[in-house]
Design a protein around this motif. Structure first.
Motif, short mmCIF file in Angstrom:
data_model
loop_
_atom_site.label_atom_id
_atom_site.label_comp_id
_atom_site.label_asym_id
_atom_site.label_seq_id
_atom_site.Cartn_x
_atom_site.Cartn_y
_atom_site.Cartn_z
N UNK A 64 0.82 -1.21 0.00
CA UNK A 64 0.00 0.00 0.00
C UNK A 64 0.86 1.26 0.00
N UNK A 65 0.28 2.34 -0.42
CA UNK A 65 0.97 3.63 -0.47
C UNK A 65 0.63 4.48 0.75
N UNK A 66 0.51 3.88 1.90
CA UNK A 66 0.09 4.58 3.10
C UNK A 66 1.27 5.26 3.78
N UNK A 67 1.09 6.51 4.18
CA UNK A 67 2.12 7.23 4.92
C UNK A 67 1.69 7.52 6.34
N UNK A 68 0.58 6.91 6.76
CA UNK A 68 0.05 7.13 8.11
C UNK A 68 -0.13 5.78 8.80
N UNK A 69 0.27 5.71 10.05
CA UNK A 69 0.04 4.52 10.85
C UNK A 69 -0.77 4.92 12.07
N UNK A 70 -1.86 4.23 12.32
CA UNK A 70 -2.69 4.49 13.49
C UNK A 70 -2.64 3.25 14.37
N UNK A 71 -2.12 3.43 15.56
CA UNK A 71 -2.03 2.33 16.53
C UNK A 71 -3.28 2.41 17.40
N UNK A 72 -4.25 1.57 17.10
CA UNK A 72 -5.52 1.63 17.82
C UNK A 72 -5.87 0.29 18.46
N UNK A 73 -4.88 -0.31 19.09
CA UNK A 73 -5.11 -1.59 19.74
C UNK A 73 -6.01 -1.39 20.96
N UNK A 74 -7.27 -1.84 20.90
CA UNK A 74 -8.20 -1.63 22.02
C UNK A 74 -7.73 -2.34 23.28
N UNK A 75 -7.84 -1.64 24.41
CA UNK A 75 -7.47 -2.23 25.68
C UNK A 75 -5.98 -2.26 25.95
N UNK A 76 -5.17 -1.83 25.00
CA UNK A 76 -3.71 -1.87 25.16
C UNK A 76 -3.14 -0.47 25.37
N UNK A 77 -3.63 0.48 24.60
CA UNK A 77 -3.09 1.84 24.65
C UNK A 77 -3.78 2.68 25.71
N UNK A 78 -3.00 3.49 26.40
CA UNK A 78 -3.51 4.45 27.38
C UNK A 78 -2.77 5.76 27.12
N UNK A 79 -3.18 6.45 26.06
CA UNK A 79 -2.47 7.65 25.61
C UNK A 79 -2.61 8.83 26.57
N UNK A 80 -3.60 8.80 27.44
CA UNK A 80 -3.75 9.89 28.40
C UNK A 80 -2.75 9.79 29.55
N UNK A 81 -2.14 8.63 29.74
CA UNK A 81 -1.23 8.44 30.86
C UNK A 81 0.15 7.95 30.48
N UNK A 82 0.39 7.73 29.19
CA UNK A 82 1.67 7.17 28.76
C UNK A 82 2.18 7.81 27.48
N UNK A 83 3.48 7.75 27.32
CA UNK A 83 4.12 8.12 26.07
C UNK A 83 4.48 6.82 25.37
N UNK A 84 4.33 6.78 24.05
CA UNK A 84 4.66 5.58 23.28
C UNK A 84 5.73 5.90 22.26
N UNK A 85 6.61 4.93 22.03
CA UNK A 85 7.72 5.10 21.10
C UNK A 85 7.59 4.14 19.93
N UNK A 86 7.97 4.62 18.74
CA UNK A 86 7.88 3.83 17.51
C UNK A 86 9.12 4.06 16.66
N UNK A 87 9.39 3.07 15.82
CA UNK A 87 10.39 3.19 14.75
C UNK A 87 9.64 2.94 13.46
N UNK A 88 10.00 3.68 12.44
CA UNK A 88 9.34 3.52 11.15
C UNK A 88 10.38 3.32 10.05
N UNK A 89 10.05 2.45 9.13
CA UNK A 89 10.89 2.26 7.95
C UNK A 89 9.99 2.29 6.72
N UNK A 90 10.60 2.52 5.59
CA UNK A 90 9.84 2.54 4.35
C UNK A 90 10.20 1.33 3.50
N UNK A 91 9.29 1.01 2.61
CA UNK A 91 9.51 -0.09 1.65
C UNK A 91 9.23 0.48 0.27
#
Length: 132
Positions: free
Chosen positions: A1-28
């Motif tokens: 796909x030609x997507x340039x956006x990633x949405x991490x929406x894992x229900x019950x796993x993420x708590x963005x109001x209380x945590x910072x999350x880190x990611x690495x991104x690569x292209x193909x």
């Protein structure tokens, strides 16, 4: 796909109001060649916390990680919970991690966002929306 956006929406796993999350991104590329994940820069979100006190709100946040250097942070206040009505409050240096909003009124509800600005014009990252 030609997507340039990633949405991490894992229900019950993420708590963005209380945590910072880190990611690495690569292209193909079209041929399937991928960048090296181990060499990819880590980007970490800004987690904003607020403490409501009489006639002021204390804001604290973690440093944004993902650009060479954060030049400054912009502080925005939202009355209620509508991000579209954000009011610019102030600018603080890139090594600052707290701010006191002393222009609040008792019994009003405010929300805040922080925007990190790097030394390059395209280096921008927003914090979560924090309600007080």
């Amino acid at each position: 796909p030609n997507d340039t956006v990633y949405v991490d929406n894992r229900p019950g796993v993420l708590d963005c109001e209380n945590n910072s999350y880190c990611y690495r991104m690569v292209s193909r590329n079209f041929c399937g060649t991928e960048g090296n994940l181990n060499l990819a820069e880590i980007h970490c979100s800004i987690n904003l916390e607020s403490i409501a006190l009489p006639n002021r709100v204390v804001l604290n946040w973690n440093a944004y990680r993902g650009c060479d250097q954060v030049d400054q942070y912009e502080i925005y206040r939202v009355e209620g919970y509508d991000p579209g009505s954000a009011t610019f409050l102030d600018i603080v240096a890139g090594n600052t991690r707290s701010y006191i909003d002393s222009t609040t009124r008792c019994f009003n509800t405010y929300s805040y966002r922080i925007r990190a600005l790097g030394t390059q014009s395209n280096e921008v990252s927003w914090s979560d929306l924090q309600r007080s």
